[in-house]
Design an enzyme around this catalytic site. Structure first.
Site, short mmCIF file in Angstrom:
data_model
loop_
_atom_site.label_atom_id
_atom_site.label_comp_id
_atom_site.label_asym_id
_atom_site.label_seq_id
_atom_site.Cartn_x
_atom_site.Cartn_y
_atom_site.Cartn_z
N THR A 98 -5.16 -7.88 -0.04
CA THR A 98 -5.29 -6.75 -1.22
C THR A 98 -4.50 -7.26 -2.63
O THR A 98 -3.51 -7.76 -2.63
CB THR A 98 -4.68 -5.37 -0.73
OG1 THR A 98 -5.50 -5.11 0.25
CG2 THR A 98 -4.86 -4.57 -1.81
N GLY A 120 1.85 -6.06 4.05
CA GLY A 120 3.12 -5.84 4.73
C GLY A 120 3.60 -7.30 5.16
O GLY A 120 2.87 -8.18 5.29
N GLU A 164 -6.86 0.02 5.27
CA GLU A 164 -7.90 -0.80 6.38
C GLU A 164 -9.04 0.11 6.07
O GLU A 164 -9.91 0.22 6.98
CB GLU A 164 -7.46 -0.49 7.71
CG GLU A 164 -5.93 -0.60 8.12
CD GLU A 164 -5.81 -2.28 7.71
OE1 GLU A 164 -6.33 -3.12 7.62
OE2 GLU A 164 -4.37 -2.36 7.73
#
Lengths: 594, 594
Positions: free
Chosen positions: B50, B89, B343
């Site tokens: 992303t 993350g 997601e």
């Protein structure tokens, strides 16, 4: 009182609840002592009603105030864990005083809940003897508001600290009703004013969320405009131009405006009742005041519930970035959401309005009703035939944008659901069920009927408000918003058994068309809220549209970025790592030893 | 892979995404270098897909990897602000490596998105040359997860760092497809496994919320049992016994179980496809795999959306105390809610399933379908008459508790909505609208059709699952939960035009009866999740029921209670107070000078 609404954070309850409690319930002599000090912030007070074990059942509060004739004092106690005061704002760390709600006991007899003025902290801000006070701990949001607990153990206050405008305890310990009577008209009007202010607060919160989400959706692009384009640099679509996104944005925008109309109407009606003759288009016939006050409970409940959901849906509309606190919309949702619970949980308020609706239904046989339940008068007609209630079938999609036709649908639903649940209630009671049991077993239906009733009333106010304006492009835009609001309610709620397949089809098509018609005005409609960037307080809702720069600048300042490596790296992470391997950097592949 | 699901916090993405990306896309030689180190936590990786400007449109990612034949290196750049990696993350503070998604450029030509292994921090955990990396700032929840940004400026990596199992760039800079082909069967199965795990995670989060809300509602009492009782100490009602509260609790409890059934089915089907013959009652016919995978997108979307709303409604069911972080349910809502966006945003996933549904509708004319779209085969019958679709009218309330009858209603809705939107789509395209435009203008309808389709499939799995069990009291209880789930969906969604007034009335009555029937099992049904207090982590959801003690103990420990007066009192508050007045304490009334 209007300025209270702009107070933020910890002193809101001092002003909004403590001061107004003294104002309402204290005698002139009592006011003379505490009010001037409170106005100047020389004392800070809180409104100590809710307890750990009791919120909505105020009659069940367990704090007791027992009169001691000997010393002419009340002795206050929170005898159990559950009776400790729990939640009052301004109590935990700030308050010097508390307006304490307690059960009055005279000679062992209960006299109901009364309000007592209690100083809780001394001149050094330490708790007075017998008082334990503190903060409740971190909350989901609204943490600028100090919320606290309070335990009282044999705290003695003079007899004169019972707020005694309407009743008193005399030196002999006798309960004496004052000659002053509460003015029911004023009581109802105040209720409507307070709830009107809360509806206004709901609209204001949703306005902020709408500003952020609409602006973000204009700047954010995602998905190639031409699906056949193969380059990764091909032009993309503004996300506001996707129908589902547009629907989610504009329905909340329309709700923002509708609730603003409703709140203005409620507050202005109060002003008119108070004698301000400048107010127009508001209630002047005070005979319907009790009905209006009763309906206002459901309206506050529905408004706060819809707005809490609405903010959260707008937050989701901002995708991942809506999850960052810097977006402004993320904290907005968690800061707002307690309002669906506080000052009357939304379910309880809705059922409160439900009780009134069923009473109205019984009363209408005896005489015509006015105000928000006027539509129930049809059942007085001896020829009344419920099967003929349904509005005519629409002949065009445009009809579903017509405010009168939409009103007829909302009226039909309200009437059908209220009459339906009323009949069922009667049937069950006739069969021998106890009133309370029948009520509980039908609560879900009552809830739906109240929702229908309130939304019909809300739609009426909104339609009247937009029609007050002269014909203009602004009025046309407002009419479209109101029509979208109505259609979105129909899309959302279950109208099975109420609408035909044809009506449903037209509602969907009208909604799609309204979305496209509102699109050109969307930015102007949020800019019209006139909220400066400092109030919107959002990286992704900035007026200049430079949202990506703002997101990056904010990230750089993150606390975690102020130390590198992070705190804990040497103890917890470095020992695990293969630092020899890491020494090769991105040349690792070329190392022969691999 | 199963153990990944129990990983919490910052290393979840290392395991769940970084490691599995290497596993899936790296050649054996590449795996040999990085996998063992990753397994032993000697390197920590993240999944850098992303970007600030691109999430769902993966094809539009703007990070570029240009091949430099001279040095046999890829040169990686995030040339604009919007192309910086944003959200991964484990990136912001922890990661030593990143699997970077970038557009491959060879000789100025675009080759699409590929994945590159990039070391980002050195052996002292400092960013390597050309790399800027940091944390995004505080989020609404889930702050134990380190989420970061990454900018790359001429970062050079060896040619061999392109993950090259399926394709490669040779020394001459030529793009070479590998002979290895992705196994579409495995691809679909993995998709279903991943989404099944996410549905399972949704169910697990809702289970925790249900435990808290149900236990709290059994301990919490509010409202006098006998409205005529006049004493403030009169007995009160457990709030679980109010119908509206009970409905809100049990509908989420039923959703928890249904999603658990669905997730188990999805994950077990994956295992069966992978060759584990012990699995029963799951897919063995792999021909419907693409259909199952397509439907699983909508199922994940709907599950995460319903669960986010469900947790929040259960939180509201806990009243004011549900707003305290100590309740456990308040942080649960904000920690979970990103899953509706990440997601695959729920709207996009739903529309993805929509695309497949419309394709299926076109395909069914050519040959029968299987799996979750099997019900569309009816249109192949030349005698097919859509007006005769509607299920028979119910003859008793019990019919609305009958799982087969409920299935017929859900099937009818799915069929009616899918056929309806398919016909409308065709009409618009025939009239000359572009496919993309017609699609966008019908997205709201497509959204509803997908919801109906997925909920029908979910109900099928749930019904099949409970029927696998032997006749027993547990099975009977599970059947009631599934029936309540179905009825609550009918109550919620707009079934106007689909259900008759009679069906609606029966649904309401069946719901009311199911609530009463489930009540005796309610506590056992949440205890069955077998979550110890340490996992529930809630003051108000404690197994022993001592919630008021726990709330008080937690409050005492509040950080704000560790200093008294509060920090800032002397500077900001004391100067305003009338300390002379405060010296009198509660004796103020008796001071002659007043």
């Amino acid at each position: 009182m209007m300025e209270n609404t702009v107070l933020k954070g910890s002193l809101m309850n001092h002003h909004g609840l403590f001061v107004s409690t003294i104002n309402t319930l204290a005698s002139d002599k009592q006011k003379a002592i505490w009010l001037p000090k409170a106005f100047k912030f020389e004392i800070i007070g809180c409104y100590a009603q809710t307890e750990l074990g009791h919120g909505s059942n105020v009659r069940g509060l367990q704090t007791v105030a027992t009169f001691d004739k000997q010393t002419q004092e009340f002795v206050l106690n929170t005898p159990t864990l559950q009776s400790m005061k729990w939640w009052p704002g301004t109590l935990g760390k700030l308050g010097t005083h508390a307006a304490v709600y307690a059960e009055l006991i005279l000679d062992g007899k209960e006299y109901g809940i009364h309000v007592f003025m209690v100083q809780i902290r001394d001149e050094n801000h330490r708790p007075l003897k017998g008082i334990e006070v503190g903060d409740l701990g971190t909350k989901l949001g609204d943490n600028a508001n100090d919320t606290g607990f309070l335990r009282l153990e044999n705290v003695r206050i003079p007899r004169e600290h019972l707020l005694n405008k309407y009743q008193n305890v005399d030196a002999d310990g006798k309960y004496v009703k004052s000659e002053k009577k509460t003015n029911p008209k004023l009581h109802y009007a105040t209720m409507m004013f307070t709830r009107g202010m809360m509806v206004g607060g709901a609209s204001a919160a949703l306005a902020r969320a709408s500003v952020i989400a609409v602006r973000y959706s204009c700047v954010r692009k995602q998905g190639f405009s031409n699906p056949e384009d193969s380059s990764f640099t091909a032009p993309e679509v503004q996300i506001i131009d996707y129908q589902v996104q547009r629907y989610r944005l504009f329905r909340q925008l329309s709700l923002t405006y509708v609730l603003k109309f409703v709140s203005t109407w409620m507050v202005n009606s109060f002003a008119a009742l108070e004698g301000d003759s400048k107010q127009v288009g508001v209630i002047t016939d005070t005979s319907a005041l009790p009905e209006l006050a009763a309906t206002s409970a459901g309206m506050k409940a529905i408004a706060s519930f819809m707005v809490a959901n609405g903010i959260e849906d707008l937050r989701k509309c901002c995708g991942g970035n809506g999850y960052l606190l810097s977006s402004g919309i993320a904290p907005l949702a968690s800061d707002y959401v307690w309002q669906t619970t506080a000052e009357g949980d939304f379910v309880l308020l809705i059922l409160l309005t439900g009780r009134f609706l069923l009473k109205s239904l019984a009363a209408v046989r005896k005489g015509p009703l006015s105000g928000p339940v006027e539509y129930l008068n049809v059942v007085r007609d001896p020829e009344f035939d419920p099967t003929k209630l349904a509005p005519q079938q629409p002949t065009s999609v445009e009809q579903l944008m017509d405010l009168d036709y939409l009103l007829s649908l909302f009226k039909f639903r309200a009437l059908a659901l209220v009459l339906g649940v009323g009949a069922e209630m009667q049937k069950r009671v006739m069969k021998g069920q106890k009133q309370a049991q029948a009520w509980n077993s039908l609560s879900l239906d009552i809830y739906n009927a109240v929702r229908a009733h309130c939304l019909y009333f809300i739609l009426q106010i909104a339609v009247n408000t937009v029609r007050e304006g002269k014909e203009s492009s602004e009025r046309a835009a407002a009419e479209k918003l109101v029509a979208l609001f109505a259609n979105s309610i129909i899309m959302d709620d279950n109208w099975a058994g109420l609408l035909t397949e044809k009506q449903v089809r037209y509602v969907r098509e009208a909604t799609a068309q309204l979305l496209d018609q509102i699109r050109p005005d969307a930015v102007a409609l949020v800019d019209a809220f006139d909220l400066p960037d400092s109030v919107v307080n959002s990286t992704i809702g900035k007026y200049d549209g430079n949202i990506y720069e703002a997101l990056y600048e904010y990230a750089i300042k993150s606390e975690l970025n102020q130390s590198d490596p992070f705190k804990g790296y040497y103890e917890h992470m470095q020992p695990h790592l293969d630092r020899e391997f890491l020494k090769h950097g991105n040349k690792v592949w070329n190392q022969s030893k691999l």
